[in-house]
Design a protein around this motif. Structure first.
Motif, PDB file in Angstrom:
ATOM      1  N   GLY A   1     -71.001  26.272  16.055  1.00 31.34           N
ATOM      2  CA  GLY A   1     -70.121  25.600  15.575  1.00 31.34           C
ATOM      3  C   GLY A   1     -70.993  25.412  13.298  1.00 31.34           C
ATOM      4  O   GLY A   1     -70.147  25.136  13.190  1.00 31.34           O
ATOM      5  N   MET A   2     -71.838  25.250  14.274  1.00 31.81           N
ATOM      6  CA  MET A   2     -73.065  24.775  12.582  1.00 31.81           C
ATOM      7  C   MET A   2     -72.786  26.382  12.013  1.00 31.81           C
ATOM      8  O   MET A   2     -73.322  26.318  11.004  1.00 31.81           O
ATOM      9  N   SER A   3     -72.267  27.014  12.262  1.00 30.97           N
ATOM     10  CA  SER A   3     -72.425  28.879  11.701  1.00 30.97           C
ATOM     11  C   SER A   3     -70.789  28.018  10.120  1.00 30.97           C
ATOM     12  O   SER A   3     -71.646  28.574   9.319  1.00 30.97           O
ATOM     13  N   SER A   4     -70.304  27.562  10.151  1.00 32.00           N
ATOM     14  CA  SER A   4     -69.287  26.684   9.251  1.00 32.00           C
ATOM     15  C   SER A   4     -70.472  26.320   8.371  1.00 32.00           C
ATOM     16  O   SER A   4     -68.994  26.346   6.915  1.00 32.00           O
ATOM     17  N   PHE A   5     -71.178  26.248   8.565  1.00 28.38           N
ATOM     18  CA  PHE A   5     -71.867  25.139   7.453  1.00 28.38           C
ATOM     19  C   PHE A   5     -73.232  25.721   7.003  1.00 28.38           C
ATOM     20  O   PHE A   5     -74.371  25.240   6.455  1.00 28.38           O
ATOM     21  N   ILE A   6     -72.923  27.453   7.216  1.00 25.55           N
ATOM     22  CA  ILE A   6     -74.283  28.168   6.447  1.00 25.55           C
ATOM     23  C   ILE A   6     -74.242  28.850   5.971  1.00 25.55           C
ATOM     24  O   ILE A   6     -73.445  29.398   5.754  1.00 25.55           O
ATOM     25  N   LYS A   7     -75.031  28.728   4.757  1.00 28.95           N
ATOM     26  CA  LYS A   7     -74.751  30.055   3.725  1.00 28.95           C
ATOM     27  C   LYS A   7     -75.487  31.415   4.177  1.00 28.95           C
ATOM     28  O   LYS A   7     -76.370  31.013   3.408  1.00 28.95           O
ATOM     29  N   ASN A   8     -74.056  32.334   4.684  1.00 27.74           N
ATOM     30  CA  ASN A   8     -75.229  33.376   5.391  1.00 27.74           C
ATOM     31  C   ASN A   8     -76.419  33.871   4.048  1.00 27.74           C
ATOM     32  O   ASN A   8     -76.423  34.597   3.194  1.00 27.74           O
ATOM     33  N   GLY A   9     -77.420  34.265   4.383  1.00 29.65           N
ATOM     34  CA  GLY A   9     -78.665  35.022   4.061  1.00 29.65           C
ATOM     35  C   GLY A   9     -79.384  33.960   2.768  1.00 29.65           C
ATOM     36  O   GLY A   9     -80.125  33.788   2.150  1.00 29.65           O
ATOM     37  N   VAL A  10     -78.612  32.750   2.879  1.00 29.35           N
ATOM     38  CA  VAL A  10     -79.571  31.909   1.865  1.00 29.35           C
ATOM     39  C   VAL A  10     -79.939  30.927   2.538  1.00 29.35           C
ATOM     40  O   VAL A  10     -81.017  30.948   2.671  1.00 29.35           O
ATOM     41  N   ASP A  11     -79.356  30.128   3.636  1.00 31.51           N
ATOM     42  CA  ASP A  11     -80.226  28.668   4.275  1.00 31.51           C
ATOM     43  C   ASP A  11     -80.141  29.574   5.600  1.00 31.51           C
ATOM     44  O   ASP A  11     -80.918  28.461   6.819  1.00 31.51           O
ATOM     45  N   GLY A  12     -79.884  30.810   5.915  1.00 24.05           N
ATOM     46  CA  GLY A  12     -79.705  31.181   7.636  1.00 24.05           C
ATOM     47  C   GLY A  12     -78.438  32.096   7.610  1.00 24.05           C
ATOM     48  O   GLY A  12     -78.363  32.849   6.245  1.00 24.05           O
ATOM     49  N   PHE A  13     -78.413  32.761   8.295  1.00 27.05           N
ATOM     50  CA  PHE A  13     -77.774  34.180   8.981  1.00 27.05           C
ATOM     51  C   PHE A  13     -77.092  33.768  10.222  1.00 27.05           C
ATOM     52  O   PHE A  13     -77.321  33.027  11.469  1.00 27.05           O
ATOM     53  N   VAL A  14     -75.348  34.402  10.116  1.00 21.99           N
ATOM     54  CA  VAL A  14     -74.847  34.200  10.843  1.00 21.99           C
ATOM     55  C   VAL A  14     -74.108  35.452  11.296  1.00 21.99           C
ATOM     56  O   VAL A  14     -74.035  36.228  10.455  1.00 21.99           O
ATOM     57  N   VAL A  15     -74.414  36.309  12.458  1.00 20.49           N
ATOM     58  CA  VAL A  15     -74.070  37.422  13.425  1.00 20.49           C
ATOM     59  C   VAL A  15     -73.513  37.181  13.935  1.00 20.49           C
ATOM     60  O   VAL A  15     -72.763  36.184  14.792  1.00 20.49           O
ATOM     61  N   LYS A  16     -72.440  38.471  13.986  1.00 20.80           N
ATOM     62  CA  LYS A  16     -71.422  38.373  14.878  1.00 20.80           C
ATOM     63  C   LYS A  16     -71.851  38.624  16.097  1.00 20.80           C
ATOM     64  O   LYS A  16     -72.815  39.532  17.298  1.00 20.80           O
ATOM     65  N   PHE A  17     -71.254  37.684  17.426  1.00 21.17           N
ATOM     66  CA  PHE A  17     -71.629  37.902  18.097  1.00 21.17           C
ATOM     67  C   PHE A  17     -71.680  38.842  19.048  1.00 21.17           C
ATOM     68  O   PHE A  17     -70.389  39.710  19.386  1.00 21.17           O
ATOM     69  N   ASN A  18     -72.184  39.040  20.161  1.00 22.62           N
ATOM     70  CA  ASN A  18     -72.329  40.888  20.467  1.00 22.62           C
ATOM     71  C   ASN A  18     -72.684  41.675  20.197  1.00 22.62           C
ATOM     72  O   ASN A  18     -72.882  42.823  20.712  1.00 22.62           O
ATOM     73  N   ASP A  19     -73.416  41.879  18.320  1.00 23.57           N
ATOM     74  CA  ASP A  19     -72.768  42.980  17.520  1.00 23.57           C
ATOM     75  C   ASP A  19     -74.632  43.491  18.078  1.00 23.57           C
ATOM     76  O   ASP A  19     -75.489  42.644  16.910  1.00 23.57           O
TER      77      ASP A  19
END
Length: 211
Positions: A148-166
């Motif tokens: 859920g909190m992935s929507s509050f992350i600036k990808n590559g700036v204050d964290g990273f969001v990856v695709k599940f199972n990749d």
């Protein structure tokens, strides 16, 4: 759109964390001393050792992390699920794991302080408070797009969001972070700044302002 509600009437206020975490005396070296991991990079996971937490996804990705020496620390009570799945992994990977039963809060904050990066690889996670707590200790986090909190992350700036199972994407992000100390520090610094906007006090003020 499905409910014919104007987006101007929808407000999203995330979960927050208890800033009293900072009241504990933090000693990252005590954690490293206890588990003998001073010379290795520490990758941390905190949560139930259950399929929905993406444990197998994380373990499947780890052989792709080749250029750094690490320990993957998993904090969560042992379960029948864990006992079943761990048998399928090769010894050289198992030797890089440290599994710890749930820690008291003072032990947990030392683990946050000691780790280099924090990962929440969940298949399903309504929010992901443990990732926010890691951010509060200035740690770079990696979460999946199912958290859920992935929507509050600036990808590559204050964290990273990856695709599940990749698993290739996850391994690449882990390796790039652990091999680039400057990037690791900058993302961690930004994570700390973001976390300070998500304390109970800050979010309570948002509720007050809304109503």
């Amino acid at each position: 759109k499905d409910y014919a509600v104007s987006s101007s009437k929808i407000f999203i206020i995330p979960n927050g964390f208890d800033i009293s975490l900072y009241n504990y005396q933090v000693c990252k070296n005590s954690f490293k001393d206890k588990y003998g991991i001073h010379s290795l990079k520490i990758i941390l996971f905190v949560g139930r050792l259950h399929k929905v937490k993406g444990i197998e996804f994380l373990l499947d990705a780890m052989p792709g992390v080749r250029s750094v020496n690490y320990k993957l620390v998993l904090i969560g009570n042992r379960s029948g699920y864990w006992d079943r799945i761990i048998r399928q992994y090769p010894e050289d990977l198992v030797n890089k794991l440290i599994r710890i039963d749930n820690l008291p809060q003072n032990g947990l904050v030392n683990a946050y302080a000691a780790c280099d990066i924090f990962i929440l690889p969940s298949e399903y996670e309504p929010f992901g408070l443990v990732a926010l707590e890691a951010m509060a200790f200035g740690k770079p986090i990696i979460v999946t797009d199912r958290v859920g909190m992935s929507s509050f992350i600036k990808n590559g700036v204050d964290g990273f969001v990856v695709k599940f199972n990749d698993k290739d994407e996850l391994a690449t992000v882990i390796e790039n972070l652990l091999s680039n100390r400057d990037k690791q520090k900058q993302v961690g610094k930004n994570a700390l700044i973001t976390s300070r906007q998500l304390t109970y006090e800050k979010l309570a003020n948002k509720f007050i302002a809304l109503y």
